[in-house]
Design an enzyme around this catalytic site. Structure first.
Site, PDB file in Angstrom:
ATOM      1  N   HIS A  93      10.512  11.662  42.805  1.00  0.00           N
ATOM      2  CA  HIS A  93       9.935  12.633  43.729  1.00  0.00           C
ATOM      3  C   HIS A  93      10.573  12.493  45.099  1.00  0.00           C
ATOM      4  CE1 HIS A  93       6.713  14.789  41.787  1.00  0.00           C
ATOM      5  NE2 HIS A  93       6.314  13.689  41.171  1.00  0.00           N
TER       6      HIS A  93
ATOM      7  N   ARG B 213      18.636  21.043  43.084  1.00  0.00           N
ATOM      8  CA  ARG B 213      18.485  19.607  42.875  1.00  0.00           C
ATOM      9  C   ARG B 213      19.586  18.883  43.644  1.00  0.00           C
ATOM     10  NH1 ARG B 213      14.720  21.594  41.227  1.00  0.00           N
ATOM     11  NH2 ARG B 213      13.764  21.550  39.171  1.00  0.00           N
TER      12      ARG B 213
ATOM     13  N   CYS C 153      14.613  16.769  44.081  1.00  0.00           N
ATOM     14  CA  CYS C 153      14.604  18.195  44.366  1.00  0.00           C
ATOM     15  C   CYS C 153      15.186  18.505  45.731  1.00  0.00           C
ATOM     16  CB  CYS C 153      13.185  18.751  44.273  1.00  0.00           C
ATOM     17  SG  CYS C 153      12.062  18.069  45.490  1.00  0.00           S
TER      18      CYS C 153
END
Lengths: 93, 236
Positions: free
Chosen positions: B135, B213, B204
């Protein structure tokens, strides 16, 4: 609706305020524990993988996130057979 | 009657506003608290597991042989158990104490308690592509500083037996989410041409978005047994 709630709660004003607080905390608990975790995969912040059917989908979409072993984000084509993986050529140091 | 409608409308607006504020609190704070807890739990569980296996399966240490035997971390006779931590990732660029568990799999739950290992890609140290996803925002923001990664940065992986050190070879590449070629054993855009032991990191981009990405590639530079201590550059 809040007025209705206030009128329905029993007891004196401070007691009602306390009950309101408890109800609010209960609502927060339910939201954090059950609602938001289900809502969150619909938001884009979880899309950190490549491979199309990512872990979440900001486009509001399609495949339900399936947590667990099957939730691989790799396409089948890119999944190496075990035999291929087990070819250990040693380490390039 | 009109008064009642107006009041109900106002209360509804207040409720929706409160829900949005609560959702923001959840995303900005609660996910981080939950993730930090989960990651710490995974790390200590892993450490415990290693300590146990060292106690039970620590036969006579063969120091001279162990280095020679180092490059055979017996991969993939069985895969890592899914959704469980199997190694620890350290990236000094993200901070001296930056240490996260690597979880097998990249499902929603996996990424909420560590860095996810794309199932089916190589294992650390193996020939192939050891690919990880993390993340960038929410759930501990582990890859928050991803754009700061530079060529030459070292990535350290400890699987309880060996330290694997990878060296990054480029600045982050911005690509599309569908670009699964970045996980190939020899990724076409990486600049690598020969088969080798490579590392891929994905997150991301933009930070709060999902349209693209960011990708980083590195190559294995050393493998040392854990008994030899932390590799240079990590402890120092």
């Amino acid at each position: 609706m809040y007025g209705f709630l206030w009128r329905k709660l029993p007891g004196s004003a401070p007691l009602r305020a306390l009950q309101c607080l408890l109800l609010f905390l209960a609502a927060v608990f339910v939201l954090f524990q059950f609602v938001f975790p289900r809502l969150e995969p619909l938001l884009p912040f979880g899309d950190v993988t490549v491979g199309g059917n990512g872990t979440g989908s900001g486009t509001g979409s399609t495949a339900p996130p399936s947590p667990g072993p099957s939730a691989s984000t790799l396409n089948g084509a890119h999944r190496l057979p075990v035999a291929e993986l087990s070819q250990n050529h040693g380490v390039v140091v | 009657m009109g008064r009642l409608v107006a009041r109900t409308l106002v209360e509804l607006c207040i409720t929706v506003g409160a829900l949005i504020v609560l959702l923001t609190c959840y995303l900005l704070y609660w996910t981080n608290i939950a993730a930090d807890q989960a990651m710490a739990g995974e790390l200590s569980r892993l450490q415990q597991q290693w300590n146990q296996s060292r106690v039970t399966a620590a036969p006579t240490p063969a120091p001279s042989a162990s280095i020679g035997a180092a490059p055979s971390p017996t991969p993939s006779a069985f895969a890592y158990p899914p959704d469980q931590a199997f190694a620890v990732l350290s990236i000094p660029r993200f901070g001296r104490d930056w240490k996260k568990p690597i979880i097998e799999g990249t499902g929603v739950g996996d990424l909420q308690k560590g860095i996810g290992h794309y199932a089916g890609t190589a294992e650390p140290g193996q020939v192939g592509n050891f690919a990880l996803a993390g993340h960038r925002r929410t759930w501990g923001n582990p890859f928050n500083d991803f754009p700061l990664l530079r060529p030459g940065d070292r990535i350290y992986i400890d699987d309880g037996r060996f330290w694997y050190v990878y060296r990054l070879d480029r600045t982050p590449l911005r690509t599309l989410p569908t670009d699964i070629g970045v996980l190939d054993p020899v990724p076409p855009e990486s600049g690598y041409t020969q088969p080798g032991s490579y590392l891929t990191l994905t997150t991301c981009d933009p930070a709060w978005g999902h349209s693209h990405r960011l990708i980083e590639w590195g190559r294995l530079v050393s493998v040392t047994p854990v008994s030899a201590g932390e590799p240079q550059g990590l402890s120092g």
